[in-house]
Enzyme design. Sequence first.
Site, PDB file in Angstrom:
ATOM      1  N   SER A  38       0.815  -1.218   0.000  1.00 21.49           N
ATOM      2  CA  SER A  38       0.000   0.000   0.000  1.00 21.49           C
ATOM      3  C   SER A  38       0.847   1.265   0.000  1.00 21.49           C
ATOM      4  O   SER A  38       1.731   1.433   0.844  1.00 21.49           O
ATOM      5  CB  SER A  38      -0.883  -0.009   1.254  1.00 21.49           C
ATOM      6  OG  SER A  38      -1.257   1.296   1.631  1.00 21.49           O
ATOM      7  N   GLY A  39       0.535   2.172  -0.907  1.00 21.35           N
ATOM      8  CA  GLY A  39       1.239   3.456  -0.938  1.00 21.35           C
ATOM      9  C   GLY A  39       1.012   4.245   0.337  1.00 21.35           C
ATOM     10  O   GLY A  39       1.954   4.814   0.913  1.00 21.35           O
ATOM     11  N   LEU A  40      -0.250   4.269   0.790  1.00 23.64           N
ATOM     12  CA  LEU A  40      -0.570   5.002   2.021  1.00 23.64           C
ATOM     13  C   LEU A  40       0.196   4.428   3.205  1.00 23.64           C
ATOM     14  O   LEU A  40       0.789   5.174   4.003  1.00 23.64           O
ATOM     15  CB  LEU A  40      -2.081   4.944   2.286  1.00 23.64           C
ATOM     16  CG  LEU A  40      -2.544   5.459   3.650  1.00 23.64           C
ATOM     17  CD1 LEU A  40      -2.237   6.943   3.800  1.00 23.64           C
ATOM     18  CD2 LEU A  40      -4.031   5.201   3.862  1.00 23.64           C
TER      19      LEU A  40
ATOM     20  N   ASP B   5       0.734  10.515   1.945  1.00 23.58           N
ATOM     21  CA  ASP B   5       0.427   9.760   0.725  1.00 23.58           C
ATOM     22  C   ASP B   5       0.141  10.769  -0.388  1.00 23.58           C
ATOM     23  O   ASP B   5      -0.986  10.912  -0.850  1.00 23.58           O
ATOM     24  CB  ASP B   5      -0.783   8.857   0.980  1.00 23.58           C
ATOM     25  CG  ASP B   5      -1.077   7.935  -0.192  1.00 23.58           C
ATOM     26  OD1 ASP B   5      -0.176   7.703  -1.024  1.00 23.58           O
ATOM     27  OD2 ASP B   5      -2.223   7.447  -0.274  1.00 23.58           O
TER      28      ASP B   5
ATOM     29  N   ASP C 299       1.187  -0.927  -5.121  1.00 25.58           N
ATOM     30  CA  ASP C 299       0.473   0.318  -5.395  1.00 25.58           C
ATOM     31  C   ASP C 299       1.469   1.294  -6.029  1.00 25.58           C
ATOM     32  O   ASP C 299       2.310   1.873  -5.333  1.00 25.58           O
ATOM     33  CB  ASP C 299      -0.049   0.855  -4.049  1.00 25.58           C
ATOM     34  CG  ASP C 299      -0.797   2.155  -4.185  1.00 25.58           C
ATOM     35  OD1 ASP C 299      -0.891   2.688  -5.314  1.00 25.58           O
ATOM     36  OD2 ASP C 299      -1.291   2.645  -3.152  1.00 25.58           O
TER      37      ASP C 299
ATOM     38  N   ASP D  19       0.761   4.111  -7.481  1.00 26.29           N
ATOM     39  CA  ASP D  19       0.133   5.429  -7.656  1.00 26.29           C
ATOM     40  C   ASP D  19      -0.086   5.675  -9.157  1.00 26.29           C
ATOM     41  O   ASP D  19      -0.493   4.784  -9.870  1.00 26.29           O
ATOM     42  CB  ASP D  19       0.977   6.524  -6.989  1.00 26.29           C
ATOM     43  CG  ASP D  19       0.966   6.397  -5.461  1.00 26.29           C
ATOM     44  OD1 ASP D  19      -0.014   5.858  -4.924  1.00 26.29           O
ATOM     45  OD2 ASP D  19       1.938   6.814  -4.816  1.00 26.29           O
TER      46      ASP D  19
ATOM     47  N   GLU E 254      -2.966   4.178 -11.006  1.00 22.11           N
ATOM     48  CA  GLU E 254      -4.222   4.924 -10.909  1.00 22.11           C
ATOM     49  C   GLU E 254      -4.160   6.170 -11.789  1.00 22.11           C
ATOM     50  O   GLU E 254      -3.071   6.731 -12.016  1.00 22.11           O
ATOM     51  CB  GLU E 254      -4.497   5.312  -9.448  1.00 22.11           C
ATOM     52  CG  GLU E 254      -3.517   6.320  -8.873  1.00 22.11           C
ATOM     53  CD  GLU E 254      -3.611   6.455  -7.354  1.00 22.11           C
ATOM     54  OE1 GLU E 254      -3.607   5.403  -6.669  1.00 22.11           O
ATOM     55  OE2 GLU E 254      -3.686   7.599  -6.868  1.00 22.11           O
TER      56      GLU E 254
ATOM     57  N   LYS F 165      -0.055  12.789  -6.541  1.00 23.02           N
ATOM     58  CA  LYS F 165      -1.396  12.315  -6.210  1.00 23.02           C
ATOM     59  C   LYS F 165      -1.816  12.793  -4.816  1.00 23.02           C
ATOM     60  O   LYS F 165      -0.962  13.190  -4.001  1.00 23.02           O
ATOM     61  CB  LYS F 165      -1.473  10.794  -6.301  1.00 23.02           C
ATOM     62  CG  LYS F 165      -0.517   9.981  -5.439  1.00 23.02           C
ATOM     63  CD  LYS F 165      -0.962   9.689  -4.004  1.00 23.02           C
ATOM     64  CE  LYS F 165      -2.282   9.044  -3.823  1.00 23.02           C
ATOM     65  NZ  LYS F 165      -2.313   7.623  -4.165  1.00 23.02           N
TER      66      LYS F 165
ATOM     67  N   ASN G 266      -4.242  11.322  -1.538  1.00 24.24           N
ATOM     68  CA  ASN G 266      -4.921  10.097  -1.112  1.00 24.24           C
ATOM     69  C   ASN G 266      -6.415  10.214  -1.439  1.00 24.24           C
ATOM     70  O   ASN G 266      -7.025  11.263  -1.239  1.00 24.24           O
ATOM     71  CB  ASN G 266      -4.707   9.850   0.388  1.00 24.24           C
ATOM     72  CG  ASN G 266      -5.372   8.553   0.818  1.00 24.24           C
ATOM     73  OD1 ASN G 266      -6.525   8.531   1.239  1.00 24.24           O
ATOM     74  ND2 ASN G 266      -4.664   7.453   0.680  1.00 24.24           N
ATOM     75  N   SER G 267      -6.978   9.119  -1.908  1.00 18.21           N
ATOM     76  CA  SER G 267      -8.366   9.120  -2.386  1.00 18.21           C
ATOM     77  C   SER G 267      -9.381   9.387  -1.279  1.00 18.21           C
ATOM     78  O   SER G 267     -10.516   9.753  -1.562  1.00 18.21           O
ATOM     79  CB  SER G 267      -8.700   7.761  -3.014  1.00 18.21           C
ATOM     80  OG  SER G 267      -7.763   7.427  -3.992  1.00 18.21           O
TER      81      SER G 267
ATOM     82  N   ARG H  20      -6.399   1.376 -12.192  1.00 17.35           N
ATOM     83  CA  ARG H  20      -7.282   1.872 -11.131  1.00 17.35           C
ATOM     84  C   ARG H  20      -7.968   3.161 -11.567  1.00 17.35           C
ATOM     85  O   ARG H  20      -7.307   4.117 -11.973  1.00 17.35           O
ATOM     86  CB  ARG H  20      -6.453   2.100  -9.866  1.00 17.35           C
ATOM     87  CG  ARG H  20      -7.151   2.921  -8.801  1.00 17.35           C
ATOM     88  CD  ARG H  20      -6.379   2.837  -7.525  1.00 17.35           C
ATOM     89  NE  ARG H  20      -6.716   3.881  -6.585  1.00 17.35           N
ATOM     90  CZ  ARG H  20      -6.156   4.000  -5.389  1.00 17.35           C
ATOM     91  NH1 ARG H  20      -5.235   3.123  -5.017  1.00 17.35           N
ATOM     92  NH2 ARG H  20      -6.502   4.980  -4.585  1.00 17.35           N
TER      93      ARG H  20
ATOM     94  N   HIS I 218     -12.454   2.441  -7.383  1.00 18.72           N
ATOM     95  CA  HIS I 218     -12.374   2.921  -6.004  1.00 18.72           C
ATOM     96  C   HIS I 218     -13.567   3.815  -5.676  1.00 18.72           C
ATOM     97  O   HIS I 218     -14.085   4.526  -6.543  1.00 18.72           O
ATOM     98  CB  HIS I 218     -11.074   3.693  -5.791  1.00 18.72           C
ATOM     99  CG  HIS I 218     -10.627   3.704  -4.355  1.00 18.72           C
ATOM    100  ND1 HIS I 218     -11.226   2.963  -3.367  1.00 18.72           N
ATOM    101  CD2 HIS I 218      -9.625   4.389  -3.725  1.00 18.72           C
ATOM    102  CE1 HIS I 218     -10.627   3.177  -2.214  1.00 18.72           C
ATOM    103  NE2 HIS I 218      -9.654   4.036  -2.404  1.00 18.72           N
TER     104      HIS I 218
HETATM  105  C1  SPV Z   1      -3.388   2.612  -0.616  1.00 20.03           C
HETATM  106  O1  SPV Z   1      -3.511   1.693   0.203  1.00 20.03           O
HETATM  107  O2  SPV Z   1      -2.381   3.312  -0.683  1.00 20.03           O
HETATM  108  C2  SPV Z   1      -4.458   2.893  -1.578  1.00 20.03           C
HETATM  109  C3  SPV Z   1      -5.859   2.732  -1.180  1.00 20.03           C
HETATM  110  O3  SPV Z   1      -4.145   3.347  -2.656  1.00 20.03           O
HETATM  111  S1  SPV Z   1      -6.438   4.299  -0.655  1.00 20.03           S
HETATM  112  O4  SPV Z   1      -5.668   4.702   0.505  1.00 20.03           O
HETATM  113  O5  SPV Z   1      -7.842   4.143  -0.355  1.00 20.03           O
HETATM  114  O6  SPV Z   1      -6.251   5.238  -1.757  1.00 20.03           O
HETATM  115 MG    MG Z   2      -2.357   4.281  -2.654  1.00 18.24          MG
END
Ligand code: SPV
Ligand code: MG
Length: 285
Positions: A38-40, A50, A77, A79, A106, A112, A114-115, A149, A180
């Site tokens: 996971s990027g986050l 993130d 991930d 990004d 994505e 980016k 964070n979503s 994504r 997402h």
């Molecule tokens: C991550 O886990 O980094 C994701 C999911 O991309 S989210 O944090 O919902 O974007």
């Molecule tokens: Mg991410």
Amino acid sequence: MLRAEICASSELSFLMEAHDALSAAIAESVGFKGLWASGLSIASSLGYRDANEASWSQLVDVVERIVDSTTLPVLVDGDGGFGNFNNARLLACKLRQRGAAGIALEDSCFPKANSLIGERHPLVDIDEFSGRLRAVRDTVGQDLVLVARIESLIAGHGMDDAISRAHSYANAGADAILIHSRKSTADEIFSFANVWQNRLPVVIVPTKYYQTPASAYRRAHVSTVIWANHAMRAAIAAMRRVCHRIFTEENTASIEPSIASLDEVFELLRYDELARAEARYLRLS
Ligand code: SPV
Ligand code: MG
């Protein structure tokens, strides 16, 4: 293996978040069959936001430690790919070299956001992002699973935009579509799945709509669920609780039963293998 899990299985698969070698080993030990780098979570564990504050090479280095610590396939991930098509294919190449099984890209602009936070989520033009996916596919072939994504629902662009992006990304060579949503119910995910009709397998990230049971995803023929950040959040909660107790009690007696024993640490990191190797190679008397 990841290709089989995500693309070739009619069973619902689950990927567990890992942000370092330890969280990867723990996920494997409880039975997960695949990991989400996971990027986050990786950014958080490095002390970054993130928001592409961590560089692509820092991400690749963490992925290497994750891959080395587990036998599980790792979907990374990526990004938006850290730039244009050229940066994305370079990242994919490096991830392949370090043993990743797949990359998720994505369609959010660099840097980016964070979503799940904020309102500003500019998207990359559909044709440009399709070219980015094609460049990655042409570069790594079938060696990496390529997950496209779509952030249309996050950005407020609606279902029609999400569906037309999905078709374009499928034509560009994606293996699966990650759709997402930040809604607290899975309604828009199910609407997407209903229109999309599994032209490519569907991957979801139910961080916000966590009340939805897995049986509903099976009914909707979702391919893969990503538990995206729960190991990292569990670590924060546990570390905060324990630090607070030690600070206030000036003693560790009361928390000792509730933290991992050192034996568990040694087992996770396979100290037994080192002992056997020492006996074999050091010829200790
Ligand atoms: C991550 O886990 O980094 C994701 C999911 O991309 S989210 O944090 O919902 O974007
Ligand atoms: Mg991410």
